[in-house]
Scaffold this active site. Structure first.
Site, short mmCIF file in Angstrom:
data_model
loop_
_atom_site.label_atom_id
_atom_site.label_comp_id
_atom_site.label_asym_id
_atom_site.label_seq_id
_atom_site.Cartn_x
_atom_site.Cartn_y
_atom_site.Cartn_z
N GLY A 193 0.82 -1.20 0.00
CA GLY A 193 0.00 0.00 0.00
C GLY A 193 0.86 1.25 0.00
O GLY A 193 2.09 1.20 0.13
N CYS A 194 0.19 2.39 -0.12
CA CYS A 194 0.89 3.66 -0.24
C CYS A 194 1.56 4.05 1.08
O CYS A 194 2.73 4.43 1.11
CB CYS A 194 -0.06 4.74 -0.70
SG CYS A 194 -1.65 4.77 0.16
N TYR A 195 0.80 3.99 2.17
CA TYR A 195 1.38 4.34 3.47
C TYR A 195 2.53 3.40 3.83
O TYR A 195 3.56 3.81 4.37
CB TYR A 195 0.33 4.22 4.58
CG TYR A 195 -0.59 5.40 4.72
CD1 TYR A 195 -0.10 6.68 4.96
CD2 TYR A 195 -1.97 5.23 4.67
CE1 TYR A 195 -0.96 7.76 5.13
CE2 TYR A 195 -2.83 6.31 4.85
CZ TYR A 195 -2.34 7.57 5.07
OH TYR A 195 -3.18 8.63 5.25
N THR A 196 2.32 2.11 3.55
CA THR A 196 3.33 1.14 3.96
C THR A 196 4.61 1.30 3.16
O THR A 196 5.70 1.23 3.71
CB THR A 196 2.76 -0.28 3.80
OG1 THR A 196 2.05 -0.36 2.58
CG2 THR A 196 1.83 -0.61 4.93
N CYS B 93 5.86 3.90 1.87
CA CYS B 93 6.57 5.07 2.35
C CYS B 93 7.13 4.83 3.76
O CYS B 93 8.30 5.13 4.03
CB CYS B 93 5.63 6.27 2.33
SG CYS B 93 6.45 7.85 2.53
#
Lengths: 350, 350, 350, 350
Positions: free
Chosen positions: C149-152, C154
């Site tokens: 995912g995007c948060y992960t 980063c």
């Protein structure tokens, strides 16, 4: 204390009425009508009102509502208000309708542009078009006030004095306007998602937006004849604000174009004493930021000697003067209060 | 009627004081100080005040100013207020300073973090830190009120009760905050241009932002000892708003983590009667939209049983409770008025 | 030419895959799957592709699809991919799953955090976590790539080298992150309307966001032990971008805090040759604007000597490196192409 | 490989040329001219180019520059390009000027609208107006290409076929346009600060914007006569995008208004084979989001039978087709490359 009921209290316009009336010294909301959220805390929907409004949302029981309040604001989709009013209700309460149901005098025009049957055509005639600065005398005794829309309030007020005094040719009128997104309402539509609207601008309703006949009718009264004009709305990525840029050919006076001072004099004749209309200085044009959260309409103009046209520009906050603020202004007129009561908000910037 | 002078009236914080005081029943601005715009109409700079404020901008003649007003707000860069105050002036007027000049009690800390010499260290001791909800008794008799900054007001109020009651370990405090762009002021800098800020978020002042020692000092008083913490501000693309998300390890009570109710009880003990602090319901967290244009601080929290930490969150409007609103609140306290006078704005949404 | 099928091609992540693959020299989309828009022109939904993509939307017939393509991207809600895969399909095509179905190795963790039953637990083990810079060797031979995912992406990449090398104490990790709104998807929800999100920032999923166990698992592998951390996502008013600000206590080396150069050396050891990871110069911190529309991750850091903590910061574009770009990068790895093929977009600013 | 020099490489238009040319297979920037940032790393100004561009900024030494490059882009304020060109330079390099210096054929019109003296009037005649789709044959052999502005490119292309074919009366043309903020440049001005522009829309340059005579001249060529029209630009809160809404009275054909198909046929006659111009389907109107970051111009139209007018609408990205993209397109034409080389970016949404 005026007791207020709101049908459609959880839409953006309804919520703005709620917000404004919290600060009104002589009115209080006693009925927060919202079909979608019945029995939920109003402040759980609009968390800005937490610890300010403790009430729950209620339904649309007009009979009960009309027994409990002095005035009902209907901030609902077209058709609902017309389906609810009747003689019994109108004898008990005032109605300020923020939908289009009673704005157009010709029911066939209404049905053509809105594509629904009108459920209460017999009240169309008596309803008063609630553009306060122009119709305040008629509003005083009305039972139904048809509160104008955001685009129309801005478009009409910007051009009205020049049309009325014959300074422009109304058949050359072209109104190019833009709106913030709150005008599109709070419905869950893909088209109004943040990412669809942000960083973009678009025209819509080109040559067939429903506010067109409303503007034509009202400016037609000013012109003393039927007029046809172009009105093109655009959506811009901001929460609030209407900006109307209007073009028309100037009529000559003694063979010459009117001077800026002559134009200004006409604006001042109509609006010089109006608290909520500000005619800007020469070279200053309206910007939506300067009226935001207030009931003001800012108007500026520029004569183009090269083309013989005038460019008139108006700006207002679509949720205040374009909806809830004007509705409260109408309430004040209806109940004999000072017209600006509860509406003396200084525009908030930035 | 309290006569008010503002030095720095054309910055965003100064302009917000101007705006709020137009709606204040017992104060009026009589001196719109703005070095950059002397002799220009104030409303030509802030067109939202057109037809509302007719005054011209004036300079910074403190002697003259202190003869004409009851209170002076200094909404200016660091260093100016300290360079202007003296015994003569303080005997004539109250000073509410929105800069950092009198916030820190240790002049060496001030000079280290702000990198300028303090011009009036002798008044540091008597100046009162104007965090109204915590220091209101001391504020009453002050001559100089050091109005806290936006980040600090939010950061301190959010953690204060839990630090004061020993529920968290203050040395584990990490404050991650974000601000709207108006906090950066109205100076013409490339970094604050629309296109530089829009559609972006960034940290800045990492591990060395000037609000850090201010937060440490005030929470240190609550803790009864010196503390060191991390504070990281971020810039987010919006006009207004501060959001602080704060992390700390919970101290156990009888070998167990405190319950949500125990946390809530502590918040209520300190803020239960505060008009401008709203402790949100369980599962509801602060959002800047719900406090915008108002003087409210919204506070929520969540215990993470897994890590033994609590996440505390606070939100306020940086120009209101974070600057001008709190300054007016301080003025009300100084002059014995109702503390919320002129500050009962319902948050504006959307 | 690699033939590509996309299930969920009309969500934001799916549409970004479509967009990127138009510019990829060795892949072409032949199946635009979108249950909601079957038989409609894809370019009528995403008008940016008008005159570029002529295809109609198709359904989710996995058997047919797996006969026609070499790789399937599933950009769909949790649960769908797991319900579609089987041995027959996996023998025919590669699967790059942008949902969470195959990210977590412990099915009970998946079912606890996502609150749905996993329909294909037998493939969890063989699925490879598609964080390219860390797992590229394993990705090469995978049949199922679980695209992070995007948060992960980063959060993990920003802390990974320091965790791996033992420079920080992973149990002190606090990750405070913010995201643009496109991360919330294209579903028609009131919460994601323009006016609800614009001019506001908010935390959400506090202490229970689903990306938490994913970050813990991956950083746990680096640490060589299970870890628990705090992760708090926030929504900020912008279309794209993830910014993660991460805090951890530094472990001392020979009784002293590591120097900035020691930290930098560790980052360079892991990322020095990575095309898509940029370690910023001292004093420069990530801003989402500098990576927008590109596959880059920008990473910066700052040691706070006062508290003994390090602040690590990372930024990426949630739709590119946080979703579609990384998915294409995984495709390139799977098919033996140059890893950056079709991904050499220079970040677009402003 | 074409060697490129850019004067004004750190403005928004210059930076967009830099960005586009990184992805161009047959051109490379060898001179990053920027008076304000000489000797600074270009990537320290535009951090998006970190690890992509390693060069330092250089000055404006035209003689040296013209020895080292094949083509010079001048992305500078009005007047600079005209002051730099001379026969010697023009014999060595091609000039693509993004300022207004060589756009207007009548030097007195230039000097009247721009209020500066033209320093190289002798080159005005030979300079070619670089509207690629209309003038590509003339551009091929030019030494100076006058790259059109953003508003003009959009305004002219949208109306050109109908003017050329006599379907509309050019003297009734009213162009109402809006622009994103990047069009205002990167200068540090209060008016372009985030908080001044965000959440607001405004008209400016009313009846005297400098793009007016440029539009009039070019559409005058199409009409075969001098024309006067109204052009009103507006600023909208977004980074990129031009949207032009244009009104004109339709000329009748055999006593009847043209049909939509007749209008469409004319657009197709001129643009049917153009890669970068997309004539939208009936009922679909341009939105800036659909062209963002690309070189496309989207055009739509609607006939209003009631008023006899046509509303033509065009949208483009002001930094791409409105500046840098068209400049690269002109470079491609000048050097005999495929016209779309390096310009095949799919519009990025959201």
């Amino acid at each position: 204390m005026i007791k207020v009921g709101i049908i459609g209290a959880t839409g953006y316009a309804g919520a703005e009425i709620v917000r404004l009336l919290q600060m009104h010294p002589q009115a209080e909301v006693v009925w927060y009508g919202s079909k979608s959220y019945i029995d939920q805390k109003y402040a759980s929907i609009y968390q800005n009102l937490f610890k300010i409004v403790d009430a729950d949302c209620l339904g649309e029981d007009m009979d009960k509502l009309s027994d409990e309040v002095d005035v009902i604001f209907t901030a609902t989709p077209q058709g609902l208000c017309a389906s609810l009013v009747n003689e019994d209700i109108l004898n008990k309460v005032k109605i300020i309708d923020l939908s289009a149901d009673f704005r157009l005098k010709d029911v066939s025009v209404y049905e053509k542009w809105y594509k629904i049957e009108h459920k209460a055509p017999k009240y169309i005639d008596e309803a008063v078009y609630g553009l306060c600065e122009i119709n305040r005398d008629k509003i005083k005794g009305a039972r139904i006030v048809a509160n104008p829309g955001c685009y129309t309030t801005c478009s009409i007020l910007t051009a009205y004095p020049l049309v009325k005094e014959g300074l422009i040719d109304p058949d050359t009128l072209i109104i190019d306007a833009l709106s913030g997104v709150s005008g599109a309402g709070r419905g869950a539509k893909v088209a109004n998602l943040y990412c669809e609207v942000n960083e973009s601008a678009k025209p819509y309703g080109v040559a067939n937006h429903r506010h067109t006949p409303e503007i034509e009718e009202q400016l037609g009264y000013a012109a003393g004849k039927e007029i046809l004009l172009n009105f093109t709305p655009h959506l811009a990525p901001m929460n609030r604000g209407i900006l109307a840029t209007e073009y028309a050919s100037l009529n000559k006076i003694d063979g010459k174009l009117p001077t800026p001072q002559q134009i200004r004099d006409v604006y001042n004749k109509y609006y010089g004493k109006e608290k909520f209309i500000r005619i800007l200085d020469d070279g200053v044009y309206p910007e939506t930021r300067w009226v935001e959260t207030s009931n003001y309409v800012d108007i500026g103009f520029k004569i183009d000697e090269r083309t013989g046209r005038i460019i008139m520009m108006g700006a207002l906050d679509n949720l205040v003067k374009g909806a809830a603020g004007q509705a409260v202004q109408n309430m004040n007129i209806l109940f004999g209060l000072e017209e600006s009561m509860g509406l003396d908000m200084v525009p908030c910037f930035p």
